[in-house]
Design an enzyme around this catalytic site. Structure first.
Site, short mmCIF file in Angstrom:
data_model
loop_
_atom_site.label_atom_id
_atom_site.label_comp_id
_atom_site.label_asym_id
_atom_site.label_seq_id
_atom_site.Cartn_x
_atom_site.Cartn_y
_atom_site.Cartn_z
N ASP A 21 0.83 -1.22 0.00
CA ASP A 21 0.00 0.00 0.00
C ASP A 21 0.86 1.26 0.00
O ASP A 21 1.96 1.27 0.57
CB ASP A 21 -0.91 -0.02 1.23
CG ASP A 21 -2.06 0.97 1.11
OD1 ASP A 21 -2.40 1.35 -0.04
OD2 ASP A 21 -2.61 1.36 2.14
N HIS A 38 2.01 3.28 -9.08
CA HIS A 38 1.85 1.84 -9.29
C HIS A 38 3.04 1.28 -10.07
O HIS A 38 3.52 0.18 -9.77
CB HIS A 38 0.54 1.54 -10.02
CG HIS A 38 -0.68 1.96 -9.25
ND1 HIS A 38 -0.88 1.61 -7.93
CD2 HIS A 38 -1.76 2.71 -9.59
CE1 HIS A 38 -2.03 2.13 -7.50
NE2 HIS A 38 -2.57 2.80 -8.49
N LEU A 132 10.40 -20.63 -4.98
CA LEU A 132 9.41 -19.78 -4.30
C LEU A 132 8.02 -19.95 -4.92
O LEU A 132 7.86 -19.92 -6.13
CB LEU A 132 9.83 -18.31 -4.42
CG LEU A 132 8.84 -17.28 -3.87
CD1 LEU A 132 8.77 -17.34 -2.34
CD2 LEU A 132 9.21 -15.87 -4.32
C1 IPE Z 1 -5.50 -2.79 -0.16
O1 IPE Z 1 -5.17 -1.45 -0.25
C2 IPE Z 1 -5.47 -3.45 -1.51
C3 IPE Z 1 -4.15 -3.55 -2.14
C4 IPE Z 1 -3.00 -3.17 -1.67
C5 IPE Z 1 -4.18 -4.15 -3.44
P1 IPE Z 1 -6.26 -0.29 -0.34
O2 IPE Z 1 -5.51 0.97 -0.48
O3 IPE Z 1 -7.25 -0.60 -1.42
O4 IPE Z 1 -6.99 -0.41 1.05
P2 IPE Z 1 -7.95 0.64 1.79
O5 IPE Z 1 -9.04 1.01 0.84
O6 IPE Z 1 -7.11 1.84 2.15
O7 IPE Z 1 -8.43 -0.07 3.02
C1 IPE Z 2 -1.84 0.09 -3.33
O1 IPE Z 2 -1.53 1.44 -3.33
C2 IPE Z 2 -2.02 -0.47 -4.72
C3 IPE Z 2 -3.41 -0.82 -5.08
C4 IPE Z 2 -4.44 -0.74 -4.30
C5 IPE Z 2 -3.61 -1.29 -6.44
P1 IPE Z 2 -2.67 2.53 -3.30
O2 IPE Z 2 -3.04 2.86 -4.71
O3 IPE Z 2 -3.80 2.11 -2.45
O4 IPE Z 2 -1.91 3.76 -2.66
P2 IPE Z 2 -2.52 4.85 -1.67
O5 IPE Z 2 -3.06 4.10 -0.48
O6 IPE Z 2 -3.60 5.57 -2.42
O7 IPE Z 2 -1.36 5.71 -1.35
MG MG Z 3 -4.16 2.38 -0.47
#
Ligand code: IPE
Ligand code: IPE
Ligand code: MG
Length: 253
Positions: A21, A38, A132
């Protein structure tokens, strides 16, 4: 599954689950579009996969896209989908050469035909690899995983393959995703949020949870080392007392 040991002799986790995240905030901080975050995140993913392979960690499960992430703006969703296709195309052969076995969990039927083909091809190519095991959770949701398991179980009861009285935690557990590997020992979430976000809710029941503020693209080798050394300091009790665990370790059980 109960006979599976949770730690190796070296105290390293056998199975690590990661919520990657913070990509969006990483990009925002740089006044870049979210997709740039990303893309930068892919490099961090490559690093952790290589580190796990090097350290002979048996299983790595990464959360790439949740079943709730479809709620994001269409432009972000489609750029993530395009990134999946290009990343799988660029990385799978290299992972195959490193003996990595790739599996996807989650409902892939909502993905484009092209992405579904890349996923199926990646799994086919690497299915016999013995290094792995890399599980990629894509359009995955933990609650849905349990509902899906219940449906399969009920179907087997209806077909008299199992009886109502045979239903146990282990049996239901044999219908959820990742039923052929031990449950995660270590969960890592970057990006500062301290929540599970519907990741492996069944499988994480006794996992050690590690949260770190570092945004996913900034998660370096040394950050991974720190998470591992935090893990080796945990005492895993599984309901017992700390004293019992110490006595058990001294007697070598
Ligand atoms: C969880 O992250 C999903 C992934 C990392 C793929 P999110 O950014 O979507 O989670 P919330 O919405 O903050 O809980
Ligand atoms: C996690 O990073 C990746 C996915 C959910 C695909 P985020 O896109 O949720 O990044 P933040 O939380 O907005 O910084
Ligand atoms: Mg996020």
């Amino acid at each position: 599954m109960s006979e599976v040991q949770h730690n190796t002799a070296a105290g390293l986790p056998q199975h690590i689950a990661v919520v990657m995240d913070g990509n969006g905030r990483w990009a925002n901080q740089r006044h870049m579009p979210r997709v740039a975050g990303h893309k930068a995140g892919v490099n961090a993913t490559r690093r952790i996969v290589e580190n796990c392979a090097k350290k002979n960690i048996k299983v790595l499960t990464i959360f790439a896209f949740s079943s709730e992430n479809w709620r994001r703006p269409e432009t972000e969703v489609s750029s993530i989908m395009a990134l999946f296709v290009s990343t799988i195309g660029a990385e799978v052969k290299k992972l195959h050469n490193k003996n990595v076995c790739i599996r996807f969990i989650g409902d892939r039927s909502r993905f484009s035909q092209k992405l579904q083909k890349s996923i199926n091809d990646a799994e086919q190519l690497t299915m016999h690899n013995t290094g792995l095991r890399l599980n990629i959770a894509a359009n995955y949701g933990g609650r849905n995983d349990i509902v899906h398991a219940c449906k399969l179980l009920i179907n087997d009861v209806a077909q008299n393959k199992i009886t109502f009285d045979e239903i146990t935690e282990d049996l239901l557990g044999s219908y959820v995703s990742l039923n052929d590997v031990p449950a995660p020992d270590l969960f890592i979430r970057t990006g500062g949020e301290q929540r599970i976000s519907n990741f492996l809710i069944w499988q994480l029941a006794y996992t050690e949870l590690y949260f770190v503020d570092t945004l996913w693209p900034d998660f370096l080798d040394e950050d991974f080392e720190q998470a591992l050394s935090w893990f080796t300091g945990r005492q895993r009790r599984f309901g017992k007392t700390g004293q019992q665990v110490i006595e058990q370790q001294m007697s070598g059980n």
